[in-house]
Write an enzyme that holds these catalytic residues in place. Structure first.
Site, PDB file in Angstrom:
ATOM      1  N   GLU A 100       1.063  -1.544   0.230  1.00 14.07           N
ATOM      2  CA  GLU A 100       0.075   0.274  -0.074  1.00 14.07           C
ATOM      3  C   GLU A 100       1.040   1.366   0.381  1.00 14.07           C
ATOM      4  O   GLU A 100       0.633   2.705  -0.755  1.00 14.07           O
ATOM      5  CB  GLU A 100      -1.147  -0.006   1.348  1.00 14.07           C
ATOM      6  CG  GLU A 100      -2.186  -0.869   1.147  1.00 14.07           C
ATOM      7  CD  GLU A 100      -1.484  -2.364   1.544  1.00 14.07           C
ATOM      8  OE1 GLU A 100      -0.971  -2.373   1.860  1.00 14.07           O
ATOM      9  OE2 GLU A 100      -3.127  -3.126   1.503  1.00 14.07           O
ATOM     10  N   HIS A 126     -10.983  -5.807   9.780  1.00 14.42           N
ATOM     11  CA  HIS A 126     -11.396  -5.035   8.612  1.00 14.42           C
ATOM     12  C   HIS A 126     -12.741  -4.724   9.437  1.00 14.42           C
ATOM     13  O   HIS A 126     -13.979  -5.378   8.659  1.00 14.42           O
ATOM     14  CB  HIS A 126     -11.972  -7.267   8.320  1.00 14.42           C
ATOM     15  CG  HIS A 126     -11.050  -8.143   7.766  1.00 14.42           C
ATOM     16  ND1 HIS A 126      -9.903  -9.042   8.011  1.00 14.42           N
ATOM     17  CD2 HIS A 126     -10.053  -7.950   6.175  1.00 14.42           C
ATOM     18  CE1 HIS A 126      -9.787  -8.797   6.901  1.00 14.42           C
ATOM     19  NE2 HIS A 126      -9.397  -9.032   6.017  1.00 14.42           N
TER      20      HIS A 126
END
Lengths: 338, 374
Positions: free
Chosen positions: A73, A142
């Protein structure tokens, strides 16, 4: 009238933005096919991100503009900054906001500061699309919302739509914006439907939406909490409590006057957010009201948030964790002594 | 395009050099630079050194809070500066590259304006000293978090690749930066995408006090290129012409679509890491002295003298000319005066949002109440 889900509204906005402007590109993990194998045509549409939001875009616009990135990322967030500086308008997908940590420096110290550090001579028109929210039985890594981590940083704009028409219009605005924007998509709202105009009509940032007008109590609701607040408002109406629901829609910039105007009308306010409470959006909005709306208050400024713990995986624990409608009803009744 | 480019071998065990310590041309190809270009390179080496000395003096006088001395790096920096097309290509420097941005012709008044954070600074006093940047010359504003400029540099190269005009990006960093995750994420992404970028490491063997052997088990930096599918070159960073020729070759390759490269330039920092460091506590004095004997300025001067292109008189003239330019630039940068407090609120976003407008007004009122301007 045509109805679209939030997921399809976002997909349509991306199609229209890419159609209208060849400088708009998409970068992210698995957003094209996932495989990177051009010789295997099926791979072009195999994925489209974990929720399939970008499906069909690689086929339509090609892999130069819909780029499957390396699993790093920091690499592709930073690359988006450098590409945005030199003519492109990258829309980057961060698969889950929970993974922001590994890329955060590129947002905090590059995307957000380049314009300032260049003395105003350089723009960074990039969008980070990311998935937030609990209620998906996905555990602590998550399920976070983390709006405040981004809203806290000067130079970043933050957007969190709660409906399909807003998702489309706000994403179009985000892509056209000359500053970096973080666009939060709630995983439990993706399938929410409503009428969405076919044309590409941008919705301006910094304009809250009055989801429901009322005179007794203002509920400022953050993204999925709008849904919870609507359910609660029905129940409260039966009790004779007339609720006004404000969805700020964007947190940087924040429509402070819409919130203050509503509080001035009702005199009572409850802020509902599924995020962590400390230094969160609900706390920030409470401070705004205490600071600038104190004279119109007839009672305390109340916040209803998740507890200050990680999001639990266990289904009964996760249900207990969220500020669902019954909790809103109870909090509203306590606030109004009704 | 360079058609008769000399070919350097990647991954050579010894650093590439084209002039010897005594100033002889030792490359297997012919020099193709005219006398003015050679003298121009020499001027830039001396300019970088004298800027460095001036900055250290300004810091000791308390006029600037921070300097990152670059003496010993000039060969690498000037070699890079002459290998790119200024204003066309993009440069992503790091904080020790003041000499590099001077060598590409960033006006000295702006350079000192940046160091002193006056109105002469095009970045309006937002960056800490030794963090130059120039939109006009395509120079990224230097990033403080080590290696965090590497992924943006790759993004600029991807953008150049998509535009298809043959522009390239050069990204510099020190040896310590190559340990950062951002460095690996960026270099790997460039390799995967075939981005037109050159990664140039000014390896001075120390990350503040940590020596190279504690920074990496690779033995060197160029070797890391293997893993990312690009050539890695080891160059004698005290030989400005070797740095120039290797950079020229890899920049030309990137321009032609042959993808990225990593160039490791073996340099040495003569001074401390920064004005906040005392290097004598971790480096043996003999080591510093030995590297100083290999000085890039002296080496090019010997080369020029052998060709009768330089002498004492020219040297004296050049040094007093540059000293005059520095005096003038420092004076102009200081005379520009401090930034206006109002500018604090500008450039956070393209347009001033309502909350910042309100805050600016509050600050104005407070300053007025305190009897200050505003």
């Amino acid at each position: 009238m045509r109805e679209l889900t939030i997921k399809d509204a976002i997909n349509e906005a991306l199609h229209q933005a890419m159609e209208a402007d060849p400088d708009v590109i998409l970068m992210g993990e698995d957003i094209a096919g996932g495989g990177g194998r051009d010789e295997h045509p099926g791979a072009m549409d195999a994925w489209g991100g974990p929720f399939g939001v970008t499906q069909g875009l690689a086929t339509r616009f090609g892999r130069d503009r819909v780029m499957d990135t390396t699993i790093a990322e920091a690499g592709f967030f930073g690359a988006a900054v450098g590409a945005a500086m030199t003519g492109l308008r990258p829309v980057v997908e961060l698969m889950y906001v929970d993974f922001a940590g590994v890329a955060y420096d590129q947002l905090l110290n590059q995307a957000a500061k380049v314009r300032y550090m260049f003395g105003g001579k350089q723009r960074v028109p990039m969008v980070v699309r990311t998935v937030v929210g609990a209620g998906f039985r996905a555990g602590a890594e998550h399920s976070q919302t983390l709006y405040s981590l981004f809203t806290h940083v000067p130079g970043l704009k933050t957007v969190a739509p709660s409906s399909a028409a807003d998702a489309k219009g706000l994403l179009l605005t985000a892509i056209q914006d000359d500053d970096p924007v973080v666009f939060f998509e709630h995983k439990r709202l993706y399938m929410t439907k409503e009428h969405v105009p076919e044309e590409a009509v941008p919705i301006p940032f910094g304009k809250a939406k009055i989801v429901r007008a009322g005179k007794d109590l203002t509920i400022v609701a953050i993204q999925r909490a709008v849904q919870f607040a609507q359910e609660a408002a029905e129940a409260l109406a039966v009790l004779g409590i007339d609720v006004e629901i404000i969805d700020p829609r964007t947190y940087s910039p924040l429509d402070e006057s819409a919130i203050l105007t509503s509080v001035a009308k009702t005199g009572h306010v409850l802020i509902v957010d599924e995020s962590y409470p400390r230094c969160g959006l609900a706390t920030d909005i409470a401070a705004l009201i205490a600071d600038q709306g104190f004279d119109s208050l007839k009672g305390p400024v109340k916040r209803l948030t998740a507890p200050h713990t990680p999001v639990p995986f266990s289904p009964p624990l996760e249900d207990a964790y969220l500020p669902l409608a019954p909790k809103i009803v109870a909090a509203a009744r306590a606030l109004l002594r009704a | 395009m360079i058609t008769d480019s000399p070919r350097f071998e990647p991954f050579s065990p010894d650093p590439h050099a084209v002039i010897s310590e005594s100033g002889e041309w030792i490359a297997p190809f012919d020099l193709d630079l005219d006398d003015d270009t050679l003298r121009g390179m020499y001027r830039n080496l001396v300019l970088a050194r004298l800027i460095d000395e001036r900055l250290v003096r300004l810091q000791r006088l308390g006029k600037t809070s921070f300097v990152a001395p670059g003496a010993g790096h000039e060969g690498a920096q000037v070699g890079i500066a002459h290998a790119i097309e200024i204003g066309r290509d993009w440069l992503y420097p790091y904080y020790r590259d003041t000499g590099l941005v001077a060598a590409i012709g960033w006006p000295l008044e702006k350079l000192f304006g940046q160091m002193l954070a006056t109105r002469a600074d095009p970045a309006r006093g937002r960056q800490m000293p030794a963090h130059p940047g120039s939109r006009a010359l395509n120079v990224f504003t230097v990033a403080s978090p080590i290696a965090s400029h590497v992924p943006p540099a790759v993004g600029t190269a991807l953008s150049q690749k998509i535009a298809g005009k043959g522009d390239v990006t050069v990204c510099t960093f020190g040896d310590g930066a190559t340990s950062e995750g951002d460095w690996h994420a960026g270099v790997n992404f460039a390799g995967a995408q075939g981005a037109p970028i050159v990664f140039a490491c000014e390896n001075n063997r120390y990350a503040i006090s940590v020596d190279l052997n504690h920074q990496t088990g690779s033995g060197g930096i160029a070797a890391k290129a293997h893993a990312y599918g690009m050539p890695g070159y080891l160059v004698d960073g005290m030989d400005v012409l070797a740095c120039y020729y290797v950079m020229r070759e890899v920049v030309a390759n990137a321009r032609e679509g042959l993808g990225p490269a990593l160039v490791e330039m073996a340099v040495y920092r003569y001074g401390p890491h920064s004005s906040a460091d005392d290097d004598s506590r971790y480096r043996p004095a003999e080591e510093v002295a030995a590297w100083r004997l290999r000085d890039p300025i002296a080496r090019l001067r010997r080369f020029l003298e052998r060709r009768s292109l330089w002498g004492d008189e020219a040297e004296e003239g050049l040094r007093s000319e540059i000293a005059g330019e520095l005096d003038e630039a420092v004076a102009a940068a200081e005379a520009a005066g401090p930034q206006d407090v109002d500018t604090l609120f500008e450039d956070v976003f393209a347009e001033l949002p309502a909350h910042l407008e309100r805050q600016r007004e509050r600050y104005r009122l407070a300053r007025r109440a305190a009897g200050e301007d505003g």
